[in-house]
Every structure is written in C-alpha cells, then in structure tokens.
Design an enzyme around this catalytic site. Structure first.
Site, PDB file in Angstrom:
ATOM      1  N   HIS A 135     -19.859  41.972 -40.951  1.00  8.49           N
ATOM      2  CA  HIS A 135     -18.532  42.299 -40.681  1.00  8.49           C
ATOM      3  C   HIS A 135     -17.861  41.612 -41.845  1.00  8.49           C
ATOM      4  CE1 HIS A 135     -14.648  42.224 -38.931  1.00  8.49           C
ATOM      5  NE2 HIS A 135     -14.873  43.085 -37.971  1.00  8.49           N
ATOM      6  N   ASP A 215     -22.244  34.757 -36.309  1.00  9.81           N
ATOM      7  CA  ASP A 215     -21.370  35.438 -35.947  1.00  9.81           C
ATOM      8  C   ASP A 215     -21.841  36.053 -34.578  1.00  9.81           C
ATOM      9  OD1 ASP A 215     -19.777  37.738 -35.339  1.00  9.81           O
ATOM     10  OD2 ASP A 215     -19.698  38.490 -37.378  1.00  9.81           O
ATOM     11  N   GLN A 218     -20.670  40.415 -31.388  1.00 10.48           N
ATOM     12  CA  GLN A 218     -21.201  41.342 -30.859  1.00 10.48           C
ATOM     13  C   GLN A 218     -22.460  41.020 -29.925  1.00 10.48           C
ATOM     14  OE1 GLN A 218     -19.917  44.167 -30.608  1.00 10.48           O
ATOM     15  NE2 GLN A 218     -18.444  44.278 -32.455  1.00 10.48           N
ATOM     16  N   LYS A 244     -13.673  41.220 -26.792  1.00 10.27           N
ATOM     17  CA  LYS A 244     -14.860  41.982 -26.768  1.00 10.27           C
ATOM     18  C   LYS A 244     -15.625  41.941 -25.818  1.00 10.27           C
ATOM     19  CE  LYS A 244     -15.301  42.099 -31.985  1.00 10.27           C
ATOM     20  NZ  LYS A 244     -14.749  43.435 -32.221  1.00 10.27           N
ATOM     21  N   CYS A 384     -15.409  47.603 -40.816  1.00  9.09           N
ATOM     22  CA  CYS A 384     -15.180  46.336 -41.571  1.00  9.09           C
ATOM     23  C   CYS A 384     -16.604  45.878 -42.140  1.00  9.09           C
ATOM     24  CB  CYS A 384     -14.671  45.375 -40.570  1.00  9.09           C
ATOM     25  SG  CYS A 384     -13.090  45.633 -39.937  1.00  9.09           S
TER      26      CYS A 384
HETATM   27  C1  PLP Z   1     -19.563  41.493 -35.728  1.00 10.81           C
HETATM   28  C2  PLP Z   1     -18.305  41.104 -35.927  1.00 10.81           C
HETATM   29  N1  PLP Z   1     -17.843  40.154 -36.500  1.00 10.81           N
HETATM   30  C3  PLP Z   1     -16.547  39.741 -36.453  1.00 10.81           C
HETATM   31  C4  PLP Z   1     -15.627  40.408 -35.852  1.00 10.81           C
HETATM   32  C5  PLP Z   1     -14.154  39.986 -36.006  1.00 10.81           C
HETATM   33  O1  PLP Z   1     -13.654  39.597 -34.600  1.00 10.81           O
HETATM   34  P1  PLP Z   1     -12.310  39.376 -34.363  1.00 10.81           P
HETATM   35  O2  PLP Z   1     -11.420  40.392 -34.879  1.00 10.81           O
HETATM   36  O3  PLP Z   1     -11.995  39.242 -32.811  1.00 10.81           O
HETATM   37  O4  PLP Z   1     -11.706  38.094 -35.017  1.00 10.81           O
HETATM   38  C6  PLP Z   1     -15.896  41.389 -35.209  1.00 10.81           C
HETATM   39  C7  PLP Z   1     -15.064  42.348 -34.546  1.00 10.81           C
HETATM   40  O5  PLP Z   1     -14.559  43.458 -34.730  1.00 10.81           O
HETATM   41  C8  PLP Z   1     -17.337  41.858 -35.129  1.00 10.81           C
HETATM   42  O6  PLP Z   1     -17.762  42.981 -34.454  1.00 10.81           O
END
Ligand code: PLP
Lengths: 428, 157
Positions: A135, A215, A218, A244, A384
């Site tokens: 992401h 990270d 998910q 999430k 993203c």
């Molecule tokens: C794998 C992953 N990393 C990072 C993020 C970013 O999370 P947040 O927007 O809650 O900071 C997301 C969410 O879209 C994600 O799916």
C-alpha cells in the site's frame, strides 16, 4: 491448478450458503439498509452498536482530559484510556501494553517509524527493502526517506500469482539493509505473507541493527495475532488501523520493540510526552506517552477496545474460517463467469477475504458503478498500490472484500451484478 | 436502473467499444498527457492546429467507458472549432455533466452540445464527472499551449 480445473474436480457449481458470522442487526448501518451488500470492508469496516455505545458512554459518563486533572472525573478518563490500551494489547497478543502506541492508524504508525527511527538510523549508502505488494502507506514514506538520506530503495518482486518472491527478497537483503518493510496481508490481492519466514531471512542476511516493519492493516481485522508469539515475536514494528477492525476512524496503533522505542527520538513534541521541560533541554516521558504528544484520542481508543472485545467474542479463528468460506464461494462463482480474471494466490489458504478481479471489455469503474446500482459496494481502482498495478499490467481492478457481517447473499448479489454488467456491455 | 440506463446510453457504449479518432497522430502540434490520480487512468491527447483552429484531435489511453466515450465524442465535436469555441463548448459540457444545465430548457445549448448530450446522465453520478471531463481538461491544456510540441520534443510511444 486453475480455478476452472479445481471447480471441475469438486464437481458442479458451488452453491453453498453461509450466514453472516455476526448478525447484521448488530450493525446499525446494515440493519437500516437490508438491501445493501457492503463488500468493501478492506477499505473500512462497518461499526457494531457496541463500539458506538462504548464511545457514547465514555463521553456521557467519564469524559475529561486524561493525565491532567487532579479530580476524580479526569482519573476516570485516564483509567478508560489505560484500560483500552490493555484490552487492545491483549487482543494483539502483546503482554507489555506500554509498547502499544496509539496513533491515527497504519499510515501514521508507519510514518512514525520512518521518521523517528529512519531519520536517525538510515544514512548514505544504506538500503531499504520494500515490496511491490505494498500500500502507498508502506511505500512512499520509505521511498522518501531513502531520497532524503541518500539511501537506496529496493523493491522485492512478486510471483505471477501475487505472492512475494522470496528468492528476490533474499537477493535484496544484505549487510547494507537497514529496513525491511512489508505487509502481513495485501489489501489489493489478499495475499497473506509469511512474516516469520521473512523475518528469519532478514535476521540471517542483514546486519543486527536492521529492522523489520510490518503493515498489519489488513491482518489485525482478520487473523488471530500473537505479536509476542513465535510467528510474529521477532518483528520490530507492527502497524494497524482501528477502522478496518470494526473500531472508529482515527484510531489505530503501532506495536514496537521496547528497546527501540526507548532509544528513539519522539515523533511529535508537545504536552503529555515530556518529563521535564527546561529552557534548553527536555526529557521525555516514559513509554507509551513519549510517542503520544497532545491530548489523546480517548474516545476512539475506548471504541477500538470495544471492537476488540466484540471480535474476541466472535473468536478470531471463527472470523478467519467464515471469511475463507466466503472467499472460496466467491472465487468459484466469479471464476465461472466468462471474461472474469481473478488476481492473487490460487492457494486460498494464503489469502484473506479479498477478491480482486477484472472483467474483459469493462473497466473496473464501470463495474463498480453498475454494481452500485444493484446495491453492491465494491472498490474499483488502484487500491493505493500503483507499483503493484504496474506489475499486474492493469490500470485498475475491482475488489470485493468480506468481513464478519458478510454472507453468501452478498456473493450472490455480486455475481448477479456482474452478469448484468456483462450483458450491458456485451458487443452486439 | 433508470439512472444507470441514462448513464450508459447506447451512444456511450458504442463509442466505448469503437472509439473514434483513437491512436497517436503523426504531425500533431501538441501532445498532452492527463491522469486521474483517483483511479490511475491515463489519457494522451494529440491535437493538430491551423492557427486558431482545431484541425483534428486523437486520443489513446486506458479508462472507463465514460472517459473513453467522452474523449471519442469530444474529438469529433471540436474538429474545426476555434480555440474560444472549443473552450466555450467545454464550459457548456461541464455544466451538463455537473447538472448545472438543463438541456431540455435551453435550445441553443442543446444544439451546441449535439451528440455530447449523451453524457448528460453523468450528472447523477458526481464521482464520474472527472471521468467525463478528463479529455476536455487535456484539450484545454493543449489549446493553452501546455503539454509538449512533438516537433520540438520527442514523444514517447
Ligand atoms: C495494507 C494497508 N496498509 C495501509 C493502509 C492505510 O491505512 P490507514 O488509511 O487506516 O492509515 C491500508 C488501508 O487502506 C491498507 O490496506
């Protein structure tokens, strides 16, 4: 084995029915919209009443600025904050709750590490390893850190079915590596990455002061995590988002290795995170407060703790089993539609409840708009993850994702919507 | 489904399947690339000018049915228009897709828009306005002298 072959082996179409694991009536938005098929939980999850109620109750009963007031109400607010941290840490399998820092979510957690650790420890000629599956939140901070510090960003490539190529990774990690950052579960494809195996690889090949950053955005909502345990115990930082995992937007956290957190500089400066402020020098508060400058987001922490409690009551193993059943159903049914291409590992045991797909001749945005007309919410776009989309050689995919309130009727609606989409776009 | 039918009119679907003026242009005066960061879609527009007039325009890229059909219809609509006529048409078109214009109550706008009216259904899908106007934004940049002039600068592909 292809999906088609596998279906042929099982014989006949998959017509299994699965009720939701959590009753839809627990989720006010879903209860108020019975015809809605919310298949975008990988973007954000709907909220159960227990979360909303907990937050409301905090505001109505225990609300004051924590840590500051010398009166009973403020002490209650402080306690609620502390108890929430304990509960969330327990949910993540972390015994020492002071190594859980509350943040606004995964993005802030990763930026915290890239800034507070990275700016001090990454220098000219060093290397940072990320993957093509990231992401942007776990890609751009490292890319920019590398640029700022004169380090090199290395990108681990993928296998054709969207798993990390561990040979590629092994060839990238070496004595110059300072950071290896990757996701536990991919938001775009649902790939579940072998964190323990990769961490062990890093420990073997990299210098002792290299860090492993995960990270977990998910993973925390969908898998039973034991961050103190054998599988995940050796990672240095683990980031996650509350929204999430049924919790409120703007909640989330970072679990860090205590020895690193203790020696790192703070990320933001201000109230609460200090010990003594002299005219020239300041000393920092103890963990976790050192990394939580300013009035904390207590209400959201309370909501996140309630979400953890709710997930615990469902049982994270049951959550995983439920999502896997829906994933199998969706892969079978979507795979049977002519012109549908599915992305991600064909071994569904390596996948969370995410189905990323394209449909020949129809752009994902058009798919999403038409499905929306049928009450089916899916995400369309690059998720993203533009570096990933470039490697898949598609501009975008459509993505359906499942959670505890999803059921097989959601899958049916998705399939029907896709049939309609095909019919509308069929060449005459 | 009524709204969806209005969005995906046959004209749109047909232009999506067989976009007109699709492909790179030899001897273009301006080339502009346009991106939609929301979805990662990209479009390249080639424009040939004769002084103040659009002689022809072609496009290429990846995009949804709305953006492809809109680009295709636009390349037909602006052929032979002066810069200011084309800009004016964009304004009218933008009013159409954002719902500011009721074509049925405005005979002159209706006539000016011609087949571009097929995109009127977009006004009920605010998130798709970007898709419908992507090619037009590229055209406007081209007419204002932005982007590259292939005679001076090498263009990829
Ligand atoms: C794998 C992953 N990393 C990072 C993020 C970013 O999370 P947040 O927007 O809650 O900071 C997301 C969410 O879209 C994600 O799916």
């Amino acid at each position: 084995m292809t999906y088609t072959e596998e279906r042929a082996r099982k014989g006949g179409p998959n017509t299994e029915r699965h009720q939701s694991l959590a009753p839809r009536s627990d989720f006010p938005l879903l209860a108020a919209n019975p015809a809605l098929h919310y298949l975008d939980s990988a973007a954000t999850a709907q909220k159960p009443s227990v979360v909303l109620d907990a937050m409301r109750e905090f505001y109505e009963r225990d609300y004051a600025n924590p840590h500051r007031g010398a009166y009973a109400l403020s002490v209650r607010a402080t306690d609620r904050y502390h108890d929430s941290r304990e509960q969330v840490a327990r949910f993540l399998g972390v015994a020492d709750s002071t190594r859980l820092i509350f943040t606004r979510g995964t993005t802030e957690s990763l930026n915290l590490v890239a800034t507070a650790w990275g700016m001090e420890h990454v220098g000219h000629g060093d290397e940072i390893v990320v993957t093509a599956l990231e992401h942007h939140a776990n890609f751009v901070p490292w890319q920019q850190l590398a640029r700022q510090r004169g380090a090199t960003l290395r990108i681990c490539s993928l296998t054709s079915d969207g798993r990390l190529d561990l040979d590629s990774l092994a060839s990238l990690v070496g004595q110059r590596t300072r950071v290896v950052a990757f996701n536990h579960v991919s938001n775009a494809l649902g790939t579940i990455n072998p964190v323990a195996e990769i961490t062990a690889l890093v420990r073997r090949r990299a210098a002792r002061n290299a860090i492993v950053v995960i990270d977990g955005a998910q993973a925390a909502p969908h898998l039973r995590l034991r961050l103190d345990g054998d599988d995940l115990g050796d990672v240095d930082f683990y980031a996650f988002s509350g929204h999430k995992m049924l919790g409120p937007m703007g909640s989330g956290g970072l679990v860090g290795r205590r020895s690193l957190l203790e020696t790192m500089r703070p990320y933001q400066m201000g109230g609460d995170m200090i010990e003594i402020v002299g005219d020239e020098e300041t000393t920092w508060n103890v963990l976790p407060h050192k990394f939580e400058a300013g009035t904390p987001n207590v209400a959201d922490a309370v909501g996140l703790a309630a979400a953890c409690g709710y997930l615990e009551s469902l049982g994270m193993d049951a959550v995983r089993a439920h999502e896997l059943a829906l994933l199998e159903l969706a892969v079978d049914r979507l795979g049977a539609i002519e012109g549908v291409h599915l992305f991600g590992p064909s071994d569904l045991a390596l996948r969370s409840g995410v189905v990323s797909f394209t449909l020949d001749g129809v752009h994902p945005h058009d798919i999403a708009t038409i499905l929306d007309g049928e009450g089916v919410c899916v995400r369309a776009g690059h998720h993203c993850a533009q570096p990933l989309m470039r490697r898949l050689e598609v501009p975008a995919t459509a993505r359906a994702s499942f959670y505890v309130y999803s059921d097989s009727k959601d899958v049916e609606a998705l399939v029907e919507g896709l049939q309609k989409t095909r019919a509308l776009f069929a060449a005459d | 489904m009524a709204n969806l039918d209005a969005l995906y009119q046959e004209v749109i679907l047909e232009h999506n399947r067989r976009p007109r003026n699709y492909g790179a242009m030899e001897g273009a005066d301006r080339v502009v690339e346009s991106h939609n960061p929301l979805c990662g879609d990209a479009l390249t527009l080639w424009v040939k000018l004769d002084e103040d007039r659009v002689v022809s325009a072609t496009f290429q890229g990846s995009g949804c049915a709305i953006s492809r059909a809109s680009a295709s219809l636009m390349t037909e609509a602006v052929k032979g228009k002066t810069r200011s006529e084309a800009e004016e048409l964009f304004t009218t078109f933008h009013d159409l897709v954002t719902g500011k214009l009721n074509v049925d109550g405005d005979a002159s706008a209706k006539q000016r828009l011609g087949s571009l009216r097929a995109l009127g259904g977009v006004s009920r899908f605010p998130i798709r306005v970007k898709c419908a106007s992507m090619a037009w934004h590229a055209l406007r940049s081209a007419l204002r002298g932005e982007g590259s002039s292939p005679n001076a600068v090498a263009v990829a592909e």
